[in-house]
Scaffold this active site. Structure first.
Site, PDB file in Angstrom:
ATOM      1  N   GLY A  53       0.844  -1.183   0.000  1.00 48.68           N
ATOM      2  CA  GLY A  53       0.000   0.000   0.000  1.00 48.68           C
ATOM      3  C   GLY A  53       0.880   1.233   0.000  1.00 48.68           C
ATOM      4  O   GLY A  53       2.108   1.131   0.033  1.00 48.68           O
ATOM      5  N   THR A  54       0.268   2.388  -0.039  1.00 47.86           N
ATOM      6  CA  THR A  54       1.037   3.630   0.024  1.00 47.86           C
ATOM      7  C   THR A  54       1.505   3.868   1.461  1.00 47.86           C
ATOM      8  O   THR A  54       1.124   3.151   2.388  1.00 47.86           O
ATOM      9  CB  THR A  54       0.181   4.827  -0.410  1.00 47.86           C
ATOM     10  OG1 THR A  54      -0.932   4.951   0.496  1.00 47.86           O
ATOM     11  CG2 THR A  54      -0.334   4.663  -1.828  1.00 47.86           C
ATOM     12  N   MET A  55       2.297   4.897   1.642  1.00 45.96           N
ATOM     13  CA  MET A  55       2.614   5.338   2.991  1.00 45.96           C
ATOM     14  C   MET A  55       1.321   5.768   3.677  1.00 45.96           C
ATOM     15  O   MET A  55       0.344   6.134   3.020  1.00 45.96           O
ATOM     16  CB  MET A  55       3.587   6.516   2.943  1.00 45.96           C
ATOM     17  CG  MET A  55       4.933   6.196   2.303  1.00 45.96           C
ATOM     18  SD  MET A  55       6.058   7.604   2.303  1.00 45.96           S
ATOM     19  CE  MET A  55       6.512   7.662   4.031  1.00 45.96           C
ATOM     20  N   CYS A  75      -0.952   4.075   5.252  1.00 42.62           N
ATOM     21  CA  CYS A  75      -2.160   3.256   5.123  1.00 42.62           C
ATOM     22  C   CYS A  75      -2.228   2.156   6.173  1.00 42.62           C
ATOM     23  O   CYS A  75      -3.081   1.265   6.096  1.00 42.62           O
ATOM     24  CB  CYS A  75      -2.268   2.662   3.711  1.00 42.62           C
ATOM     25  SG  CYS A  75      -1.102   1.330   3.387  1.00 42.62           S
ATOM     26  N   LYS A  94       0.353  -0.083   7.321  1.00 41.77           N
ATOM     27  CA  LYS A  94       1.119  -1.327   7.147  1.00 41.77           C
ATOM     28  C   LYS A  94       1.801  -1.758   8.444  1.00 41.77           C
ATOM     29  O   LYS A  94       1.709  -2.913   8.855  1.00 41.77           O
ATOM     30  CB  LYS A  94       2.165  -1.155   6.044  1.00 41.77           C
ATOM     31  CG  LYS A  94       1.586  -0.891   4.665  1.00 41.77           C
ATOM     32  CD  LYS A  94       2.670  -0.785   3.606  1.00 41.77           C
ATOM     33  CE  LYS A  94       3.641   0.333   3.890  1.00 41.77           C
ATOM     34  NZ  LYS A  94       2.993   1.668   3.972  1.00 41.77           N
ATOM     35  N   GLU A 146       8.955  -2.619   6.174  1.00 43.61           N
ATOM     36  CA  GLU A 146       9.779  -1.836   5.240  1.00 43.61           C
ATOM     37  C   GLU A 146      10.495  -2.759   4.260  1.00 43.61           C
ATOM     38  O   GLU A 146      11.670  -2.564   3.905  1.00 43.61           O
ATOM     39  CB  GLU A 146      10.803  -0.975   5.995  1.00 43.61           C
ATOM     40  CG  GLU A 146      10.223  -0.101   7.094  1.00 43.61           C
ATOM     41  CD  GLU A 146       9.313   1.010   6.568  1.00 43.61           C
ATOM     42  OE1 GLU A 146       9.136   1.118   5.331  1.00 43.61           O
ATOM     43  OE2 GLU A 146       8.774   1.774   7.392  1.00 43.61           O
ATOM     44  N   ALA A 147       9.759  -3.758   3.781  1.00 45.62           N
ATOM     45  CA  ALA A 147      10.348  -4.781   2.910  1.00 45.62           C
ATOM     46  C   ALA A 147      10.802  -4.219   1.571  1.00 45.62           C
ATOM     47  O   ALA A 147      11.638  -4.831   0.894  1.00 45.62           O
ATOM     48  CB  ALA A 147       9.340  -5.911   2.681  1.00 45.62           C
TER      49      ALA A 147
END
Length: 216
Positions: A9-11, A13, A15, A87-88
């Protein structure tokens, strides 16, 4: 059957929040996991959420063999029932291959979390490899919003509120950085293409074009 799952997803969101929730749920059931992260906003060896939640993690540094690390820990009597990677997108493609090997050879679920594209709308190498190898790709359900209210689909890098499209692919920052610093903002495609951030949109609203007045 164990899986390599890529949550993307975007920043902004959620995760990292979901990563922490998955870890919490499994811990509550007596399972133990290994958490890897890379370049988290909270510092080295941390997995943090913008909601203020933080936990310890293993920093997946450049060149680190994640599979070998896990095998070493297990051989020393450690326990691991699953793996979480936050942060994959910052991992190298060969490190993503190592995650797949953890799933296939060690029969562990691996949950990887990351954004797919950088501030130039180009795929991160780590994310590209995850798309190629993952058993399942999950789009995060919490939609980040552009300043205009539309669904945010792109990540923008900003300097003093102005969007930039050149520079190193990885520069650690956050969507909550002060405007005068290097930061990030999520935008819809339209405003990413036009390079209109919230700061530049406000500046435009405060400085409207004035029509000329003809005096008789």
């Amino acid at each position: 059957m164990s899986e390599l799952v890529f949550f993307s997803g975007t920043m902004d969101c959620g995760k990292s929040t979901l990563a922490l929730q998955i870890g919490h749920n499994r811990s509550a059931r007596g399972l133990q996991g290994v958490i890897f992260t890379r370049d988290d906003r909270a510092g080295e060896g941390k997995l943090s959420s913008r909601l203020g939640l933080v936990t310890e993690a293993v920093e997946a540094s450049e060149g680190m063999d994640l599979y070998a690390y896990l095998v070493t820990e297990l051989s020393k009597g450690g326990r691991a029932d699953y793996v979480i990677v936050d942060e994959a997108q910052f991992l190298a493609p060969e490190q993503i291959d190592q995650l797949a090997r953890i799933v296939d050879d060690l029969d562990m679920d691996v949950f990887a979390f990351g954004i797919t594209t950088d501030f130039r709308t180009k795929l991160f190498p780590g994310s590209q490899r995850l798309i190629e190898l993952a058993d399942r790709i999950e789009q995060l359900q919490v939609e980040a919003l552009c300043w205009c209210g539309a669904r945010a689909t792109h990540n923008a890098r900003t300097v003093s509120g102005e969007m930039v499209v050149e520079g190193a692919q990885v520069v650690v920052g956050d969507v909550n950085q002060p405007a005068e610093e290097i930061g990030y903002e999520v935008l819809c495609r339209r405003h990413h293409r036009r390079r209109v951030t919230s700061a530049t949109a406000r500046a435009g609203a405060l400085s409207p074009d004035v029509l000329p007045v003809n005096h008789a």
